[in-house]
Design an enzyme around this catalytic site. Sequence first.
Site, PDB file in Angstrom:
ATOM      1  N   LYS A  73       0.872  -1.401  -0.076  1.00 49.77           N
ATOM      2  CA  LYS A  73       0.028   0.320  -0.761  1.00 49.77           C
ATOM      3  C   LYS A  73       1.131   1.354  -0.039  1.00 49.77           C
ATOM      4  CE  LYS A  73      -3.709   1.990   1.925  1.00 49.77           C
ATOM      5  NZ  LYS A  73      -4.804   1.689   3.744  1.00 49.77           N
ATOM      6  N   SER A 120      -9.551   2.216   2.513  1.00 45.91           N
ATOM      7  CA  SER A 120      -9.136   3.046   1.976  1.00 45.91           C
ATOM      8  C   SER A 120      -7.674   1.790   0.731  1.00 45.91           C
ATOM      9  CB  SER A 120      -8.338   3.896   2.659  1.00 45.91           C
ATOM     10  OG  SER A 120      -7.392   3.162   4.041  1.00 45.91           O
ATOM     11  N   SER A 125      -9.803  -0.428   6.750  1.00 46.92           N
ATOM     12  CA  SER A 125      -9.331  -0.499   5.637  1.00 46.92           C
ATOM     13  C   SER A 125      -8.571  -1.461   5.229  1.00 46.92           C
ATOM     14  CB  SER A 125      -8.676   0.930   5.370  1.00 46.92           C
ATOM     15  OG  SER A 125      -9.484   2.354   5.036  1.00 46.92           O
TER      16      SER A 125
HETATM   17  N1  GLN Z   1     -13.110   4.240   6.040  1.00 53.99           N
HETATM   18  C1  GLN Z   1     -13.180   4.770   7.827  1.00 53.99           C
HETATM   19  C2  GLN Z   1     -12.281   5.972   7.686  1.00 53.99           C
HETATM   20  O1  GLN Z   1     -12.294   6.353   6.351  1.00 53.99           O
HETATM   21  C3  GLN Z   1     -10.997   3.688   8.082  1.00 53.99           C
HETATM   22  C4  GLN Z   1     -10.377   4.715   6.770  1.00 53.99           C
HETATM   23  C5  GLN Z   1      -9.091   3.244   7.430  1.00 53.99           C
HETATM   24  O2  GLN Z   1      -8.886   2.167   8.196  1.00 53.99           O
HETATM   25  N2  GLN Z   1      -8.195   3.468   7.057  1.00 53.99           N
HETATM   26  O3  GLN Z   1     -12.158   6.421   8.294  1.00 53.99           O
END
Ligand code: GLN
Length: 491
Positions: free
Chosen positions: A77, A152, A176
């Site tokens: 990532k 994400s 995410s």
């Molecule tokens: N979707 C969640 C957010 O927008 C979690 C993001 C994540 O786990 N990095 O914060």
Amino acid sequence: MLHHRSLMQLHDSLKSGEFSSLELTTHYLNRIKQLDGTLNSIITVSEDIALEQAKEADQRIADGKASALTGLPILHKDIFCTKGIKTSCGSRMLDNFVSPYNAFVVQQCQEAGMVMLGKSNMDEFAMGSSNENSFYGPVHNPWALNNIPGGSSGGSAAAVAARLTPIATGTDTGGSIRQPAALCGITGLKPSYGRVSRYGMIAYASSLDQAGPMAQSAEDCAMLLQTMAGHDPRDSTCSKQKVPDYLASLGESIKGKRIGLPKEYFSEHLDSHIADTIHAVAKQLESLGATLHEVSLPNTCIAPPAYYVLAPAECSANLARFDGVRFGYRCEDPKDLNDLYERSRSEGFGPEVKRRILTGTYVLSSGYYDAYYLKAQAIKQSITEGFLSVFNNNIDCLLTPTAPSTAFPLGNKVDDPIAMYLSDIYTIAVNLAGLPALSMPAGFDHAGLPIGAQLIGPHWSEAMLLNVAHQYQKTTDWHQQIPDFADSINT
Ligand code: GLN
């Protein structure tokens, strides 16, 4: 076809000499060239590094010095710092940033002899649930190209699902790893907080961020976690807890395991097809000897509001370092220092990141700190206690849906941040409590889109979660289903 094989099968083939790491790496690089123009799952392809590392791996295999992961390709990532190639974190702010050092996770993979194919696309600074917040454009879901892959870590999930890489890394602050894994039909594990070092992993909300593996199966996740986990003195929140042998624990029977189904996760708002799918998983685990128990986690519904106070609060502090002075984007011709700060930040960050910084600054400001931030901390504590009391009541692990819907069309929720935030309703509480949790493929909806099932365990129970998922995957084949897109070319 090589890319249909699991990480473990590829390891066996490299060991037996069926093909070399160079051949395997070239195969995946070719697939990336042909298919990623459509998916947009990768921000940077590191072809030269990959070919170099593959040759070194082949030498290591020939010298009899290979470890379990030597010669196997991986995608990181783009939140993990990588020496020598760009680390953008999905943001214009870091579009010109090349880190002088490797993140712990990248270093561990490199030392194991893995081959880095490149850096995967992601929501900007890991903020998002659909991968539509990336400066580099959205990622497409290989199961339905007009749909989101989740976020994400959407690039990692889509790339594994389309078999552009056998395995990838992700990070999970509120879901995410698990939510994109569910939406792309792969397996992803968010380890206990502190299991994997955050050194060199660009910070979003430091008290919640955790790195983990994303792969076809629990077995493959176990192989990578073995290398990712462990103590690192450069991250003071990284645990000294001994790392068990994750692969060795995959052989255990789950007979007598007590599996809890929290009733709040199966409310009338849950899509009935997803509910039926999770109940079918429960039945399957029961047929393997587990017992099922209804439990209650009454604070589940207040996890998202608490998270959307705490995570922005931490991000507003963490992202203060991007000021146009030290690294990253700098505006053209600043008039003075204030203009430099203001324009570099307003031009460098995208709208969702700005929304979070504003929210975070607000909840931390004098007069609102007690009303919002401290209250959210108290909720975090009560959510943790809720989980612990269930586990102390002889429940070994929990089974829930991973996401409230399957992959929705691109653009569907971009104008409604609250609807987007609710994509993580089933995953967020786990981060607040610091627990490990895994998402595994469990079926498909009427449109042929993957559905994920989530297993949640007590702190440091990664081995048990991986084993429960492995036993499930030994008797089902959801995790082996491959989208037609992945086989739309002849290589
Ligand atoms: N979707 C969640 C957010 O927008 C979690 C993001 C994540 O786990 N990095 O914060």
